[in-house]
Design an enzyme around this catalytic site. Structure first.
Site, PDB file in Angstrom:
ATOM      1  N   SER A  47      34.016  -0.614 -26.787  1.00 51.99           N
ATOM      2  CA  SER A  47      33.328  -1.545 -25.920  1.00 51.99           C
ATOM      3  C   SER A  47      34.194  -2.035 -24.741  1.00 51.99           C
ATOM      4  O   SER A  47      33.727  -2.083 -23.595  1.00 51.99           O
ATOM      5  CB  SER A  47      32.900  -2.693 -26.819  1.00 51.99           C
ATOM      6  OG  SER A  47      32.407  -3.723 -26.119  1.00 51.99           O
ATOM      7  N   GLU A  91      32.418  38.413 -11.196  1.00 51.75           N
ATOM      8  CA  GLU A  91      31.739  39.294 -10.227  1.00 51.75           C
ATOM      9  C   GLU A  91      32.466  40.635 -10.109  1.00 51.75           C
ATOM     10  O   GLU A  91      31.849  41.699 -10.174  1.00 51.75           O
ATOM     11  CB  GLU A  91      31.697  38.652  -8.832  1.00 51.75           C
ATOM     12  CG  GLU A  91      31.127  37.251  -8.790  1.00 51.75           C
ATOM     13  CD  GLU A  91      32.168  36.179  -9.070  1.00 51.75           C
ATOM     14  OE1 GLU A  91      33.350  36.406  -8.832  1.00 51.75           O
ATOM     15  OE2 GLU A  91      31.787  35.094  -9.553  1.00 51.75           O
TER      16      GLU A  91
END
Ligand SMILES: Nc1nc(O)c(N)c(N[C@@H]2O[C@H](COP(=O)(O)O)[C@@H](O)[C@H]2O)n1
Length: 363
Positions: free
Chosen positions: A297, A51
């Site tokens: 897994s 900004e």
């Protein structure tokens, strides 16, 4: 038109992916009479905000201009006070903001301050996109534990590999590229020692034509039982590796791993296991705002059982391999009743090459 300029702010903000964690991705677009006068984004941790940068461009008259920000400006009181002063001095007429900064400790309420000064502020343009792009920031700034994303690629019949353990490759080149964009976004990538032993993965980010940032590679390995020549143990400036081990790891193993440049983080075992929530607490304390779990897994089973997963990606490849012994994605104990299944929310689907990628949230 508003959405068009906010889309551009979002696009710009994404350029900071992987470089500014744990700060938010922020982009800024300055517009006057529907003409873009300036664009900026936050791309380097600690650099000037998007900004302020966009407002310091040139000497042209900015009175009546509008500013598009995907997120409310963040930072300390001094930085935000300076930004508000510049907005006022340069007579910016209106500010469009995607989402508020969720920081519970913020020193200045930017939107309220602007309203007091009579500067118009509109909140919520493209809110969903703005929320998603900064879901890591919004979670970490409140909870101080990592935002956890899991991903697996499986065949149409739900397998992670064939019965012999062969898994390269299940998904297409296009899906693999998609994965590297996810790796780029996060602070850390985590797998279990079985995945290291079976796949010998690199776990780096590889994207052509883009400046990349590698996540820290985190391996869960109770006793450091991974081959010394594993690719993840080849460490340099840009490829860090942390091993999460039990405090019972042998001195010799610890030494050999540390000699290769990896870092060992030790946790107490609980019933012979390393508690996943403890892993996340530790990583959060070390400043890791996001963890991307790629398997296998057993690790995915522990992650789901611990309740620490926030977001899931699954790539389903149109392949069928069969076999009772072929491993499925989520191990662990599993549940007994279908009614108790984890049901993903806010689902979306994307066709990527020949695969379907499903995205969903746990919360
Ligand atoms: N997206 C995807 N598609 C497949 O077909 C796979 N087998 C995997 N596996 C994951 O990718 C890791 C390899 O990482 P590097 O390319 O070596 O960096 C592997 O270990 C699995 O975690 N993923």
């Amino acid at each position: 038109m508003n959405e068009h300029f906010m889309k551009r702010a979002i696009e710009l903000a994404y350029l900071g992916s992987g470089f500014i964690n744990p700060d938010p991705l922020s982009g800024a677009v300055l517009v006057k009479d529907n003409i873009v006068l300036g664009e900026s984004c936050y791309r380097t941790f600690g650099a000037a905000s998007a900004e302020l940068e966009v407002l310091s461009y040139g000497l042209c008259d900015l009175s009546g201009a509008e500013l598009y920000l995907n997120i409310e400006p963040f930072g300390n009181k001094a930085k935000l006070t300076e930004l508000i002063r510049v907005i006022k001095d340069r007579k910016i007429e209106k500010i469009y903001i995607g989402i508020e900064d969720r920081n519970p400790r913020k020193e200045i309420h930017f939107i309220e301050e602007l309203k007091h000064l009579g500067i118009s502020c509109e909140l919520g343009i493209l809110k969903d996109e703005c929320e998603e792009m900064n879901e890591i920031y919004s979670h970490y700034i409140v909870n101080k534990t990592p935002y956890v994303i899991v991903k697996w690629a499986m065949t149409l019949d739900g397998k992670l590999a064939t019965k012999t353990g062969d898994s390269k490759w299940i998904s297409s080149e296009e899906s693999l590229r998609f994965v590297h964009h996810l790796r780029q976004r996060v602070s850390a990538i985590l797998v279990g020692e079985n995945t290291v032993r079976k796949d010998d993965p690199l776990l780096t980010t590889r994207l052509e034509g883009v400046q990349i940032s590698n996540p820290i590679r985190i391996i869960i390995s109770k006793y450091g039982d991974i081959p010394m020549e594993a690719k993840v143990l080849q460490v340099d400036e840009s490829t860090k590796t942390w091993i999460i081990a039990s405090e019972l790891i042998s001195k010799e193993r610890e030494e050999s791993i540390c000699n290769l440049g990896a870092r060992i983080l030790k946790l107490k075992e609980k019933n012979g296991h390393i508690d996943f929530n403890k892993v996340m607490d530790l990583l959060g304390r070390l400043g890791i705002d996001s963890v991307y779990i790629e398997g296998g897994s057993a690790v995915l089973g522990s992650a789901f059982e611990s309740g620490c997963v926030h977001k899931v990606y699954t790539a389903i490849a149109p392949k069928i391999v069969g076999g009772n012994k072929a491993v499925t994605p989520v191990g662990g104990n599993g549940i007994e009743r279908m009614n108790d299944a984890i049901v993903l929310k806010r689902l979306s689907y994307e066709i990527v090459g020949p695969d379907v990628i499903i995205k969903g949230y746990i919360y």
